[in-house]
Design an enzyme around this catalytic site. Sequence first.
Site, PDB file in Angstrom:
ATOM      1  N   ARG A  15      -6.318   9.490   5.869  1.00 36.74           N
ATOM      2  CA  ARG A  15      -5.930   8.188   6.448  1.00 36.74           C
ATOM      3  C   ARG A  15      -5.397   8.326   7.883  1.00 36.74           C
ATOM      4  NH1 ARG A  15      -1.756   5.660   2.517  1.00 36.74           N
ATOM      5  NH2 ARG A  15      -1.162   7.844   2.262  1.00 36.74           N
ATOM      6  N   ILE A 438       5.650 -14.523  -4.067  1.00 33.73           N
ATOM      7  CA  ILE A 438       4.563 -14.088  -4.947  1.00 33.73           C
ATOM      8  C   ILE A 438       4.973 -12.919  -5.835  1.00 33.73           C
ATOM      9  CG2 ILE A 438       2.158 -13.301  -5.017  1.00 33.73           C
ATOM     10  CD1 ILE A 438       2.674 -16.223  -4.054  1.00 33.73           C
ATOM     11  N   SER A 440       6.234  -9.148  -4.671  1.00 37.60           N
ATOM     12  CA  SER A 440       6.774  -7.956  -4.018  1.00 37.60           C
ATOM     13  C   SER A 440       7.597  -8.322  -2.788  1.00 37.60           C
ATOM     14  CB  SER A 440       5.636  -7.018  -3.606  1.00 37.60           C
ATOM     15  OG  SER A 440       4.740  -7.669  -2.737  1.00 37.60           O
ATOM     16  N   GLU A 491       9.721  -5.653  -7.163  1.00 38.16           N
ATOM     17  CA  GLU A 491       8.694  -4.652  -7.487  1.00 38.16           C
ATOM     18  C   GLU A 491       8.937  -3.294  -6.819  1.00 38.16           C
ATOM     19  OE1 GLU A 491       4.727  -6.206  -7.068  1.00 38.16           O
ATOM     20  OE2 GLU A 491       5.257  -8.111  -7.978  1.00 38.16           O
ATOM     21  N   ARG A 522      -4.828  -1.376   5.750  1.00 37.13           N
ATOM     22  CA  ARG A 522      -4.402  -1.423   4.354  1.00 37.13           C
ATOM     23  C   ARG A 522      -5.392  -0.626   3.512  1.00 37.13           C
ATOM     24  NH1 ARG A 522      -1.364  -1.456  -0.052  1.00 37.13           N
ATOM     25  NH2 ARG A 522      -1.785  -3.070  -1.570  1.00 37.13           N
ATOM     26  N   ASP A 606      -0.815 -11.741 -12.407  1.00 34.90           N
ATOM     27  CA  ASP A 606      -1.653 -11.876 -11.211  1.00 34.90           C
ATOM     28  C   ASP A 606      -3.113 -11.557 -11.504  1.00 34.90           C
ATOM     29  OD1 ASP A 606       0.472 -12.553  -9.615  1.00 34.90           O
ATOM     30  OD2 ASP A 606       0.834 -10.533  -8.891  1.00 34.90           O
ATOM     31  N   HIS A 649      -1.698 -15.586  -9.793  1.00 36.07           N
ATOM     32  CA  HIS A 649      -1.850 -15.595  -8.334  1.00 36.07           C
ATOM     33  C   HIS A 649      -3.220 -15.055  -7.963  1.00 36.07           C
ATOM     34  CE1 HIS A 649      -1.173 -15.065  -4.082  1.00 36.07           C
ATOM     35  NE2 HIS A 649      -1.515 -13.791  -4.192  1.00 36.07           N
ATOM     36  N   CYS A 651      -5.727 -13.970  -4.422  1.00 34.22           N
ATOM     37  CA  CYS A 651      -5.712 -13.668  -2.985  1.00 34.22           C
ATOM     38  C   CYS A 651      -6.981 -14.154  -2.292  1.00 34.22           C
ATOM     39  CB  CYS A 651      -5.597 -12.176  -2.743  1.00 34.22           C
ATOM     40  SG  CYS A 651      -4.167 -11.388  -3.431  1.00 34.22           S
ATOM     41  N   HIS A 702      -0.152 -11.539   6.018  1.00 35.95           N
ATOM     42  CA  HIS A 702      -0.873 -10.383   6.540  1.00 35.95           C
ATOM     43  C   HIS A 702      -0.758 -10.296   8.062  1.00 35.95           C
ATOM     44  CE1 HIS A 702      -2.536 -10.746   2.515  1.00 35.95           C
ATOM     45  NE2 HIS A 702      -2.818  -9.471   2.609  1.00 35.95           N
TER      46      HIS A 702
END
Length: 762
Positions: A15, A438, A440, A491, A522, A606, A649, A651, A702
């Site tokens: 990464r 939501i 976290s 969370e 991400r 979710d 939920h 996304c 985001h």
Amino acid sequence: MKTAIVGYPRIGENRELKFAIEKYWRNEITENELLKIAKELRKNQWLKQKEEKISFIPGNTFSFYDGILDTIILLNAIPKHYRDLGLNELNTYFAIARGYQGEKGDVKALSMRKWYNTNYHYMVPELDDYAEIKLNSDKIFNELEEAEKLGVNTHPSVIGPFTFYKLAKTTGNKDKKDYLDDIVNAYVELLRKCNKKNIEWIQIEEPQLVTDQTEEDINLFEEIYMEILKNKKDVKVLLQTYFGDVRDCYKTITELDFDGIGLDFAEGRQTQKLIAEKGFPKDKVLFAGVVNGKNIWKCDYKKVLNILNNLKEKVKNVVITTSCSLLHVPYTLRNEKKLSENILRHFSFAEEKLSELKELGELSQILWESSLEKAQENEFYIKNQEIITSERGMEDKEVRDKVEKLTDNDFVRKGTRKERQIIQREKLNIPLLATTTIGSFPQTKEVKLNRSKFRKGEINKKEYDKNVFSFIKECIELQEEIGLDVLVHGEYERNDMVEFFGENLAGYIFTEKAWVQSYGTRCVKPPIIFGDVKRTKPISVLYSEYAQKLTEKPVKGMLTGPVTILNWSFPREDISLSEMAFQIGLAIREEVLDLEKAGIKIIQIDEAALREKLPLRKEDWHKEYLDWGLKAFRLCHSGVKVDTQIHTHMCYSQFEDIIKDIDNMDADVITFEASRSKLTILDFLKENNFETEVGPGVYDIHSPRVPSVEEIVVALEIMIEKIGKEKLWVNPDCGLKTRGIVETVKSLENLVKATEIVKSRL
């Protein structure tokens, strides 16, 4: 036999790109330092592909954020409000991706959508009235020259005009067709430049062709490419498709003047049938996508050779390639040190798929020149089949029996939704326009350090939990101080909404470094379903129960639904998706009932990824996915009491066409992304008399920008007009895990202030 790939992961083996970009955003490295790191990553990828003797190596697959965003830059389709910021090229690019809030202005990011049936997100192009579409091809040719200096021959790869046009939306007074000629002319100019530079091949990707195509769509595609292809001269054009088959337009694309056609044999259910029945032009090269680019299991050479053997009579020129870009699988197995060789031998990541292509190239050459039987005598084939046919274990008869014995009653909840909603409002004392999040909260350095120490064995479980409880206490106090109505525990005990549950379920295995890009920087590390799945102990009860004891306000129990756990895992290939979903559903059901017993009266399950694996052909939606997907979700909550409120939920995705199916999930409340898509879903909710209470996101998490009170007030007033105040919840559009504490607190404070203003006006 020549080999190719459609694309390659760009994040780096460890990464490196993610960390470099994030350092750049924090002003810890310069632009030149970022560009240097990116150049090194490209070099390593190209040289690896050359080493594995890949015949067709695609260029321009590298991106700092997203390939569609790169196409926006390629076509100069940058909306005016980003240009007006006056930033340099790279910072303008990142402003489009993330939004910008600073001395030069305040703009939101472009909206995001899921890339067809994957967990990858793309930026939705917006064509405003000021757009001047023209070619900006510096990136493409700079990277080609960069590869050439390394002794690597690459060819340009671009998202095609038809796909770009269909995915783009307009934001001004012009009709979308007003931009079409300029878009086509940009691709014509690109081919002319390829000719001038003596480039042999160009790959033009048109994944839109595997979706349902109307006669108008097919005519449009033909019109676009008749114009482009008449200008191709010496450069050869490869039309590359993926994620399905081209049943609607096979005749059209094979009759057009393409030199190569890339077809998906992994997800393209009718690809073999199309070629068998309609043939394949002798003057074109078939790029056969026989190596699955989306899953991590070792390729079954027997299946591939059978496909190629069937093609032998019909197709003259074949290149073996991947079914899609390898962007959707992890980088390499090389860094997986903890899993046994007996497990690892079943897997193939991006680097290993290059080796598979190399071996298949040799086997296919034997097949083509001799026979299938001769190819099957080869050492590569024999070793492969030994692994493919070996037993993996991890079967659980008890779990399979439970799934087999499920009846219709296991999927139905007591009480109608309207009856439940009245009881829940009263018993839980939920106010009008209830504010919540939501799930976290920001994963601070302290939170990550606690997890890291526990994983390394530097602290034991008792110390780890003690720290988690401390984070939860701070989170509850913070939410009460801000004034939210329904709280969450933050969370802090979980690394990822799927990996955390997978780690607590039998049947899963986990990697150390198998990261996959989800969007921008991400990355996710999907767990792997290796055997039958079941819950062996409570997973989240301890933390939710502790949080609820700290406050008089309701605290949501936070779970991930079975379809999302399945979709964000690498699934098995030896049993059906529906069986895996029901196995996971039974495990989550046990957790739901234990949370209820512990006094948790609001439980959020979710299903962020429900839309994402929807088949790309509408005729397959229910039969092959939604019928079992909705049942798997209902299985989780069908056993709870009427006064327990079930939330879910979802996304970034297009929900409009499955609104009624979402209502049929029989949840009490649903929250979903709406801010980036400019609240367009509200009209669909109204038109379909959506019964579930709903919380469309009032701001985009985001992006680092903080929404103003005024913009949230405006959003809420629109929502009340379309949905009504009785069914409306107020929340951000997704979890706050990736955000910083300061911006999170400011944003939530503004959310609560805006809600109070709107309440005072009602």
